[in-house]
Design an enzyme around this catalytic site. Structure first.
Site, PDB file in Angstrom:
ATOM      1  N   GLU A  94       0.819  -1.205   0.000  1.00 45.48           N
ATOM      2  CA  GLU A  94       0.000   0.000   0.000  1.00 45.48           C
ATOM      3  C   GLU A  94       0.857   1.261   0.000  1.00 45.48           C
ATOM      4  O   GLU A  94       1.950   1.280   0.558  1.00 45.48           O
ATOM      5  CB  GLU A  94      -0.916   0.016   1.224  1.00 45.48           C
ATOM      6  CG  GLU A  94      -1.885  -1.146   1.267  1.00 45.48           C
ATOM      7  CD  GLU A  94      -2.734  -1.157   2.528  1.00 45.48           C
ATOM      8  OE1 GLU A  94      -2.584  -0.241   3.360  1.00 45.48           O
ATOM      9  OE2 GLU A  94      -3.541  -2.084   2.681  1.00 45.48           O
ATOM     10  N   CYS A 108       3.246   8.353   1.884  1.00 45.83           N
ATOM     11  CA  CYS A 108       3.505   7.334   2.907  1.00 45.83           C
ATOM     12  C   CYS A 108       3.751   6.012   2.173  1.00 45.83           C
ATOM     13  O   CYS A 108       2.889   5.537   1.430  1.00 45.83           O
ATOM     14  CB  CYS A 108       2.318   7.228   3.856  1.00 45.83           C
ATOM     15  SG  CYS A 108       2.560   6.031   5.182  1.00 45.83           S
ATOM     16  N   CYS A 115       4.533  -7.606   7.638  1.00 46.55           N
ATOM     17  CA  CYS A 115       5.457  -7.161   8.687  1.00 46.55           C
ATOM     18  C   CYS A 115       5.581  -8.252   9.741  1.00 46.55           C
ATOM     19  O   CYS A 115       4.595  -8.915  10.067  1.00 46.55           O
ATOM     20  CB  CYS A 115       4.950  -5.863   9.321  1.00 46.55           C
ATOM     21  SG  CYS A 115       6.073  -5.172  10.559  1.00 46.55           S
ATOM     22  N   CYS A 119       3.007  -5.992  16.065  1.00 49.79           N
ATOM     23  CA  CYS A 119       2.314  -4.999  16.889  1.00 49.79           C
ATOM     24  C   CYS A 119       0.821  -5.332  16.894  1.00 49.79           C
ATOM     25  O   CYS A 119       0.203  -5.432  15.832  1.00 49.79           O
ATOM     26  CB  CYS A 119       2.548  -3.598  16.349  1.00 49.79           C
ATOM     27  SG  CYS A 119       4.299  -3.159  16.245  1.00 49.79           S
ATOM     28  N   CYS A 122      -1.900  -3.139  14.948  1.00 50.05           N
ATOM     29  CA  CYS A 122      -1.592  -2.761  13.564  1.00 50.05           C
ATOM     30  C   CYS A 122      -2.150  -3.790  12.586  1.00 50.05           C
ATOM     31  O   CYS A 122      -1.923  -5.003  12.746  1.00 50.05           O
ATOM     32  CB  CYS A 122      -0.078  -2.637  13.384  1.00 50.05           C
ATOM     33  SG  CYS A 122       0.444  -2.331  11.693  1.00 50.05           S
ATOM     34  N   CYS A 344      -2.281   1.945   7.898  1.00 49.21           N
ATOM     35  CA  CYS A 344      -1.334   0.950   7.389  1.00 49.21           C
ATOM     36  C   CYS A 344      -1.943  -0.440   7.337  1.00 49.21           C
ATOM     37  O   CYS A 344      -2.374  -0.974   8.354  1.00 49.21           O
ATOM     38  CB  CYS A 344      -0.096   0.958   8.291  1.00 49.21           C
ATOM     39  SG  CYS A 344       1.076  -0.338   7.953  1.00 49.21           S
TER      40      CYS A 344
END
Length: 535
Positions: A94, A108, A115, A119, A122, A344
């Site tokens: 993205e 961004c 990832c 987290c 997220c 995100c």
């Protein structure tokens, strides 16, 4: 298979000049192409009107402007543009373009597909890690926005590495892409911000680079226990002490203010007392108030986390405590693109949920349809000769199900009873717990299958989905498998270096050796992806 095409948007100028000269044109034609791309914002080869027609025709045959496939684009009421790009291997990333009233245009950008930091709040962290992005894939996200803005008479002013992935876990490619943003697109290093959850070894490595990029740290909690619960990577990289010491050193060397990102979660980390804990943490490590800024982020909702964003009153009190009691500047970030899943990983997650629903609906329809299909028994298993060309008059024997024919074993076949041969035969990419479990499942399935005529035909899913394994740094099984794979990749790359030396010394390599050398880039990229889980 489509022929390989040169990506004009990511090819460095010296390499483009070499290609253009190999086609029989002078090097200045490459500079003309770059001018159209990066100064005029053109994204169509036919619009490069000062190039000869023959060269434009050749470019259309052998080159492309960009390799990222735009899968989805959404535009928010506030002007924010959110894009989901599909990569060559089917992965999705993205990018977001955010316009501001003061004239700034900020991109961004993603640095990884998925990832591994884990987290809990997220959307990307909930997906797991797929692979590293190349420097070209990172740079192209920026170049596309920059070119489109130039075509409209505007300019991309800022870049934040705050999209999907942990930028400092893809260190080499991120730094390479940043250098090109600076040199090719004219974006100043201080206008580029690298965000990190706290990959301490690479924060220290960034200290040694001749880049004045800004650093943003995803802090979110000011105590060891709370931060480790919200951000599992905290323990892996030495905890808060190591992180704060590296930040203190970064400020001293770079003389640059550091931003601390703080996602405000109602009832968890948004009270005045928590703000005081944060202020005291910065004081403990002697981080001057004028060299720190706290960026308060309203929590974007995700399906995998139950927390919600803080109310305005709590946000105002948090800011008041930091500014009045500690002299630390704090700014609530404006919520942008909330109506288009601009946080995100949210657009990708929403797209995957949509596909899952479509797949489930198709499977249900297929199951209903299968009830109308006449059931058939299982075929009798037999051995057949390969088809034989009858041009020479050879009469093929009459075969039917269950016939057994003579056959021979080729000399090159692997003898699995021989230990050495069996070891050579094993493909280490499949030698992990996941594949073993899958093999056990299939064996159990076969053992449990009846050879009797089934009552009904099994339902068929007409839209099979690719099962892509993802990893997180808190998954010990995947870490163990990654270590095994890293060892094998290092061995392969060492063998490639020896082959290259042999070739330089005049030895003619065979086809198998040349094919191994051709895999070098693929293995290097895989090694980077594996190693980022083992830092």
């Amino acid at each position: 298979m489509e022929p390989f095409k040169v990506n004009l948007l990511t090819l460095p100028l010296p390499e483009l000049e070499t290609i253009i000269k190999s086609w029989g044109y002078p090097a200045f034609r490459a500079r003309q192409i770059n001018n159209w791309l990066f100064n005029q914002g053109v994204n169509n080869i036919d619009e490069m009107t000062d190039l000869p027609l023959k060269l434009r025709t050749l470019l259309k045959e052998r080159a492309t402007i960009g390799s990222l496939h735009l899968e989805i684009e959404q535009v928010s009421n506030d002007g924010t543009r959110k894009r989901a790009y599909k990569l060559h291997d089917g992965q999705m990333i993205e990018s977001v373009l955010m316009p501001y009233e003061d004239g700034r245009r900020t991109a961004c950008i993603s640095s990884q597909a998925g990832c591994a930091m884990g987290c809990v709040f997220c959307a990307t962290g909930q997906m797991g890690f797929a692979r590293q992005l190349t420097a070209e894939e990172i740079f192209e996200q920026v170049a596309r926005f920059a070119n489109e803005l130039k075509a409209d008479g505007e300019r991309l002013s800022n870049v934040v590495m705050m999209g999907m992935g942990e930028p400092l876990a893809n260190y080499r490619n991120v730094v390479q892409a940043i250098r090109r943003m600076n040199s090719d697109l004219g974006i100043g290093a201080r206008k580029i911000t690298v965000s990190t959850v706290g990959v301490v070894p690479n924060i220290r490595k960034l200290l040694e680079e001749d880049l004045q990029v800004r650093l943003a740290v995803s802090l979110h909690c000011a105590t060891e226990e709370e931060r480790s619960a919200l951000l599992p990577a905290n323990r892996r990289y030495g905890g808060l002490h190591e992180l704060m010491m590296s930040i203190k050193e970064y400020i001293r060397v770079k003389r640059s203010r550091v931003t601390f990102e703080w996602a405000l979660i109602e009832g968890e980390n948004d009270s005045p007392e928590v703000a005081r804990t944060l202020g005291r943490l910065l004081q403990t490590y002697e981080i001057r108030s004028d060299m720190a800024h706290v960026n308060l982020i309203p929590l974007n909702p995700t399906g995998g986390f139950g927390g919600g964003p803080s109310g305005r009153r709590n946000v105002a009190k948090f800011v008041e405590v930091l500014e009045k009691e500690f002299g630390i500047s704090a700014t609530p970030r404006m919520r942008r693109g909330i109506d288009i899943d601009a946080g995100c990983g949210q657009l990708k997650a929403a797209n995957e949920k949509k596909k899952e629903k479509e797949t489930a609906a198709a499977a249900t329809a297929a199951a209903e349809l299968s009830t109308f299909i006449e059931p058939r028994g299982l075929p009798i298993v037999g051995v057949y000769e390969d088809e034989i060309d009858n041009d020479d008059g050879y009469d093929e024997p009459s075969l039917k199900h269950g016939s057994v024919v003579q056959f021979s074993i080729d000399d090159s076949a692997v003898d699995l009873d021989d230990e050495d041969s069996a070891n050579e035969f094993i493909d280490p990419t499949y030698d992990d717990d996941f594949e073993i479990a899958e093999a056990d499942r299939l064996i159990a399935l076969i053992k449990g299958t009846s050879l009797n005529r089934p009552e009904t035909a099994p339902p068929v899913n007409p839209l099979p989905q690719e099962n892509i394994k993802s990893t997180t740094i808190i998954d010990e099984d995947n870490i163990r498998d990654a270590k095994k794979r890293r060892k094998k990749l290092l061995k392969n790359l060492k063998a490639i270096n020896k082959l290259k030396e042999m070739e330089v010394n005049g030895k003619v390599l065979n086809t198998e050796q040349l094919e191994k050398i051709a895999k070098e880039k693929e293995w290097v990229m895989e090694l980077e992806s594996v190693e980022h889980n083992l830092m």
